[in-house]
Design an enzyme around this catalytic site. Structure first.
Site, PDB file in Angstrom:
ATOM      1  N   ALA A  73     -18.565  -7.452 -15.416  1.00 26.69           N
ATOM      2  CA  ALA A  73     -17.116  -7.329 -15.224  1.00 26.69           C
ATOM      3  C   ALA A  73     -16.490  -6.314 -16.168  1.00 26.69           C
ATOM      4  CB  ALA A  73     -16.461  -8.693 -15.397  1.00 26.69           C
ATOM      5  N   ASN A 160      -9.875 -16.503 -19.711  1.00 28.26           N
ATOM      6  CA  ASN A 160     -11.160 -16.914 -20.289  1.00 28.26           C
ATOM      7  C   ASN A 160     -11.012 -17.799 -21.519  1.00 28.26           C
ATOM      8  OD1 ASN A 160     -10.187 -14.155 -20.992  1.00 28.26           O
ATOM      9  ND2 ASN A 160     -11.641 -14.418 -22.664  1.00 28.26           N
ATOM     10  N   GLN A 189     -13.564 -15.212 -14.436  1.00 23.69           N
ATOM     11  CA  GLN A 189     -13.649 -16.644 -14.744  1.00 23.69           C
ATOM     12  C   GLN A 189     -13.361 -17.507 -13.522  1.00 23.69           C
ATOM     13  OE1 GLN A 189     -14.634 -18.168 -17.542  1.00 23.69           O
ATOM     14  NE2 GLN A 189     -14.808 -16.355 -18.821  1.00 23.69           N
ATOM     15  N   SER A 209     -18.385 -10.976 -12.214  1.00 19.88           N
ATOM     16  CA  SER A 209     -19.795 -10.829 -12.596  1.00 19.88           C
ATOM     17  C   SER A 209     -20.541 -12.137 -12.390  1.00 19.88           C
ATOM     18  CB  SER A 209     -19.929 -10.310 -14.028  1.00 19.88           C
ATOM     19  OG  SER A 209     -19.625 -11.289 -14.957  1.00 19.88           O
ATOM     20  N   HIS A 211     -22.837 -13.833 -14.409  1.00 20.11           N
ATOM     21  CA  HIS A 211     -23.305 -14.765 -15.440  1.00 20.11           C
ATOM     22  C   HIS A 211     -22.326 -15.883 -15.780  1.00 20.11           C
ATOM     23  CE1 HIS A 211     -21.356 -13.290 -19.297  1.00 20.11           C
ATOM     24  NE2 HIS A 211     -21.146 -12.251 -18.536  1.00 20.11           N
ATOM     25  N   CYS A 344     -16.498 -12.333 -26.143  1.00 17.44           N
ATOM     26  CA  CYS A 344     -16.495 -10.878 -25.989  1.00 17.44           C
ATOM     27  C   CYS A 344     -15.601 -10.210 -27.008  1.00 17.44           C
ATOM     28  CB  CYS A 344     -16.039 -10.527 -24.582  1.00 17.44           C
ATOM     29  SG  CYS A 344     -16.771 -11.610 -23.375  1.00 17.44           S
TER      30      CYS A 344
HETATM   31  C1  LIG Z   1     -12.007 -12.613 -17.940  1.00 14.53           C
HETATM   32  C2  LIG Z   1     -13.207 -11.812 -18.318  1.00 14.53           C
HETATM   33  N1  LIG Z   1     -13.268 -10.516 -17.988  1.00 14.53           N
HETATM   34  C3  LIG Z   1     -14.339  -9.769 -18.296  1.00 14.53           C
HETATM   35  C4  LIG Z   1     -15.412 -10.283 -18.975  1.00 14.53           C
HETATM   36  C5  LIG Z   1     -16.595  -9.413 -19.271  1.00 14.53           C
HETATM   37  O1  LIG Z   1     -17.593  -9.731 -18.365  1.00 14.53           O
HETATM   38  P1  LIG Z   1     -19.103  -9.205 -18.504  1.00 14.53           P
HETATM   39  O2  LIG Z   1     -19.715 -10.001 -19.588  1.00 14.53           O
HETATM   40  O3  LIG Z   1     -19.696  -9.468 -17.152  1.00 14.53           O
HETATM   41  O4  LIG Z   1     -19.013  -7.750 -18.804  1.00 14.53           O
HETATM   42  C6  LIG Z   1     -15.388 -11.628 -19.342  1.00 14.53           C
HETATM   43  C7  LIG Z   1     -16.505 -12.201 -20.144  1.00 14.53           C
HETATM   44  O5  LIG Z   1     -16.271 -13.003 -21.024  1.00 14.53           O
HETATM   45  C8  LIG Z   1     -14.273 -12.417 -19.005  1.00 14.53           C
HETATM   46  O6  LIG Z   1     -14.204 -13.707 -19.330  1.00 14.53           O
END
Ligand SMILES: Cc1ncc(COP(=O)(O)O)c(C=O)c1O
Length: 401
Positions: A73, A160, A189, A209, A211, A344
């Site tokens: 994502a 998130n 999410q 995404s 995972h 993240c």
């Molecule tokens: C709302 C949101 N956007 C983007 C991401 C980033 O996703 P990815 O780990 O697939 O790059 C996350 C991951 O925590 C997320 O929770």
């Protein structure tokens, strides 16, 4: 020592064994390159990719031609925002509107664009006094910011950290009514948890995404509306021209197959899973509240809004433990895997910008923890987690006084 009880499912999720089984042949027996279609190895890989693309697209109400595979994502968000900006580099329509509670994978690309003369407006979210709408983007402010120069509005579907769900269909109608602004949503999410249809939501771009829904890490997708209007992006990665030239690079076939299987399972099992998560969360929250009556939930109580949409993700708790540092609480509960915010943003050791945007002061932010449940959690784990947290909070408070 046994491994901690996993309560960090907003960071990532356990890969479902059925997803692992679906991926298995594509590491060994079917290892072809989906781009090498001059032989059977390649065509088998390509067929697996296209069948997965179809499954994933259908799960979000899109056409398979509207889906581009990415590494996750973060990349999807970057491609949506920066790819659109690059495409409009010479245009006067260049304003971006987003929200203060977005993930860094949206905020940081926007910051980069702001440095390149693309005006960026970040809208606030509703304060605690808004009750059920606490944490939602201000729908009265959005129309005042939309102009003929607005290129894109980007609002995440579910947060998130707090699980707060934004009223995206209402946001889409405001965009359509007040300007020609396009709409992007980071649905990372929400995917797998909410029934999601890109046409009903009326979004132009959607990132997600695998995972976060019991699929593998390293694979994501971007939905790009094909018509009415067709959305054009500038690629960020050039090379072999895969994914219609929008995202070059050899496709990770096993990950794509796993992504499709994960989304298929999430869809088939959604209502039973939601029910179970609701029971798990209620149990955990009730136990924590009865042991620690002064702790409180950051964001609205779980429930539905006036349109019947859930207010927050069913598996989320973001709890404030007054007088206790979240970091100390985690240190004193090594039996539990929890988090003080977004995994993240661990590169940014500042207090959560999401909780700050919700109106919490620094002390309140520091005393908050995020818990995220999955269907792989057991009910006994909820009891165990609540009693460990209650004991650690009591210990830390006694130590302090
Ligand atoms: C709302 C949101 N956007 C983007 C991401 C980033 O996703 P990815 O780990 O697939 O790059 C996350 C991951 O925590 C997320 O929770």
């Amino acid at each position: 020592m046994p491994r901690p009880i996993y309560l960090d499912n907003h960071a990532t999720t356990q890969v479902d064994p059925r997803v692992v089984a679906a991926m298995e042949p594509y590491w060994t027996e079917q290892f072809g390159n989906a781009g090498s279609t001059s032989h059977a190895w390649g065509t088998a890989a390509r067929d697996a990719v296209e069948s997965a693309r179809e499954t994933i697209a259908r799960a979000i109400g899109a056409d398979p031609s509207e889906l581009i595979f990415t590494s996750g994502a973060t990349e999807s968000n970057n491609l949506a925002l920066r790819g659109l900006a690059e495409r409009h580099a010479a245009s006067s329509r260049r304003q971006f509107i987003s929200v203060a509670t977005e993930h860094r994978a949206v905020l940081d690309p926007l910051q980069r664009l702001a440095g390149r003369d693309f005006p960026v407006t970040l809208l606030p979210v509703e304060p605690r006094s808004a009750g059920a709408h606490w944490g939602r983007v201000s729908l009265t402010q959005l129309p005042t910011q939309l102009t003929a120069d607005t290129l894109l509005v980007s609002v995440m579907l579910a947060n998130n950290e707090t699980g707060v769900i934004q009223p995206l269909a209402q946001i889409a109608s405001l965009c359509r009514a007040n300007s020609d602004a396009l709409l992007h949503t980071d649905a990372t999410q929400a995917i797998g948890k909410l029934a999601l249809d890109v046409r009903q939501l009326d979004v132009d771009l959607l990132s997600f995404s695998a995972h976060k829904l019991h699929g593998p890490k390293g694979i994501g997708a971007l939905y790009i509306r094909r018509k009415s209007p067709p959305i054009r992006l500038q690629p960020l990665i050039d090379g072999g021209g895969q994914e219609k030239g929008l995202r070059s690079g050899t496709l990770p076939v096993p990950l794509i197959v796993g992504f499709a299987r994960a989304i298929e399972l999430a869809q088939q099992e959604r209502s039973a899973t939601q029910q179970r998560l609701d029971e798990l969360r209620q149990r955990l929250w009730q136990q924590i509240q009865s042991a620690l009556p002064d702790c409180s939930l950051n964001g609205p109580a779980h429930g539905l809004d006036e349109t019947g949409q859930p207010l927050r993700l069913v598996n989320n708790l973001n709890i404030q433990f007054p007088g206790v540092e979240g970091a100390s609480l985690m240190l004193h509960t090594p039996e539990l895997a929890m988090s003080s915010g977004s995994a993240c943003t661990s590169a940014h050791p500042t207090p959560s910008h999401v909780l700050r945007a919700l109106g919490l002061d620094d002390d309140a932010v520091r005393s908050s923890l995020r818990l995220g449940l999955s269907q792989f959690n057991a009910m006994e784990e909820m009891d165990e987690a609540a009693s460990r947290i209650a004991a650690a909070v009591a210990h830390l408070r006694a130590f302090k006084s």
